[in-house]
Write a protein that holds these residues in place. Structure first.
Motif, mmCIF file in Angstrom:
data_model
loop_
_atom_site.group_PDB
_atom_site.id
_atom_site.type_symbol
_atom_site.label_atom_id
_atom_site.label_comp_id
_atom_site.label_asym_id
_atom_site.label_seq_id
_atom_site.Cartn_x
_atom_site.Cartn_y
_atom_site.Cartn_z
ATOM 1 N N ALA A 63 0.793 -1.229 0.000
ATOM 2 C CA ALA A 63 0.000 0.000 0.000
ATOM 3 C C ALA A 63 0.832 1.288 0.000
ATOM 4 C CB ALA A 63 -0.971 -0.009 1.178
ATOM 5 N N PRO A 64 1.955 1.365 0.735
ATOM 6 C CA PRO A 64 2.686 2.636 0.766
ATOM 7 C C PRO A 64 3.398 3.010 -0.537
ATOM 8 C CG PRO A 64 3.243 1.294 2.680
ATOM 9 C CD PRO A 64 2.468 0.430 1.731
ATOM 10 N N PHE A 65 3.510 2.092 -1.482
ATOM 11 C CA PHE A 65 4.229 2.377 -2.723
ATOM 12 C C PHE A 65 3.557 3.490 -3.516
ATOM 13 C CE2 PHE A 65 7.230 -0.862 -2.323
ATOM 14 C CZ PHE A 65 8.032 -0.948 -3.448
ATOM 15 N N ALA A 66 4.390 4.344 -4.082
ATOM 16 C CA ALA A 66 3.916 5.384 -4.993
ATOM 17 C C ALA A 66 4.096 4.885 -6.425
ATOM 18 C CB ALA A 66 4.698 6.669 -4.773
ATOM 19 N N LEU A 67 3.289 5.394 -7.322
ATOM 20 C CA LEU A 67 3.373 5.033 -8.735
ATOM 21 C C LEU A 67 3.689 6.280 -9.551
ATOM 22 C CD1 LEU A 67 0.210 2.776 -9.122
ATOM 23 C CD2 LEU A 67 2.575 2.037 -9.022
#
Length: 79
Positions: A63-67
């Motif tokens: 969930a914490p990943f940025a795209l």
């Protein structure tokens, strides 16, 4: 997406199997990166293409990943 992931492995893999393998690689590597982020000053980012595939990629990432979308041009080109 089948036919768009790990295309150099097809053949011998069928496109669906190459897609599944790619998903495993993404999950594994992103979990490793997230474990580093949980322990220090690191943030996980995923660069993707084509536009519009964010929902499918988001399902594979912590969930914490940025795209961020991949830029134009050849990623292997020297700066």
């Amino acid at each position: 997406m089948a036919g768009k992931s790990k295309t150099r492995l097809s053949p011998p893999l069928k496109p669906k199997n190459a897609r599944l393998l790619s998903a495993c690689f993404i999950r594994d590597l992103s979990r490793t990166i997230q474990s580093l982020a949980d322990e220090g000053d690191v943030s996980g980012y995923a660069v993707y293409t084509p536009l519009g595939t964010e929902p499918a990629l988001r399902q594979l990432l912590p969930a914490p990943f940025a795209l961020t979308p991949q830029g134009e041009g050849d990623l292997g080109e020297a700066c």
